[in-house]
Enzyme design. Sequence first.
Site: not given
Length: 324
Positions: A18, A20, A22, A146, A150, A174, A176, A280
């Site tokens: 559900s 971005l 997917g 995170y 991954k 990269t 999205v 940043d």
Amino acid sequence: MGSKIQAGPMRVLVTGGSGLVGKSIEHVVQQEGGKLEGEEWIFLSSKDADLVDVGQTRAVFEKYRPTHVIHLAAKVGGLYLHMKQNLHFLRDNIKINDNVLQTAHEMGVTKVVSCLSSCIFPDKTTYPIDETMIHNGPPHDSNFGYSYAKRMIDVQNRAYCQQYGHCYTAVIPTNVVGPNDNFSIENGHVLSALINKTRKAKKEGTPLTVCGSGAPRRQFIYSLDLGRLIVWVLREYKEIEPIILSVGEEEEISIKDAVDIIVEALDFKGIIHFDTTMSDGQIRKPASIAKLRRYLPDFSFTPAKEAIRMTCSWFESNYDIARL
């Protein structure tokens, strides 16, 4: 090396279906002819199962009995949330990934394609980064929890291949941008948060404050382009080693450039303030797509300006249903 693709139609389970990426895969499959005759595609959301829980993960696999899995589900947030909760993101994502991959193994899934992130690459490195450099040094401190979780998917994929011959692989997008993202100002990805923030500033007649200097540069891939490429990986890519999915490094743009595009698209006429007291993150991390181009030399990407404009248009038209 790896399992052979089963004969007959695939039954594909998409975790994180559900979100971005997917939703983009769903669009490609349902609206662009990406689904072949006889295939079944199931798009899961967090409402269907909490994949942190191994029992719920097994139950949803037993319910749908997939032959193939696209694993997108993850606990994610914006830069500042990751900085505050590295342990939370580490533990939950390790659990999710282990539950999905081990359950896929136990239930005889033919192929798994997992989605990694460009934040997994070493903070101190040479550029452009490529698929061979993932484990060459620690990731950036801002979201190390995170990032390490991954990275472990790549380690697990190699181990499942070595021990069982499974074809479990991964893609590395990269940044999205596209419809159906989380547009939360606090926790959304950089451009989606900025789109919402710009709309809010326009509506309230207040200045637009951008976190950081605007100097960081990123490669932005349109979510529908990514969806098309992930379907290609599921069908055609046979390597265990991951593959970067991105526009070329020559298409890298600065956050300030992206802000200018958003401001123009949303017709914001107010003051723009770059808050340089805010971090940043990484200034730039250009990624090589040489490997992708060897496979798909003629794939045509949506230009960043067009992708951002279309995302702004979608957000304005779908504000009432957008995730905020």
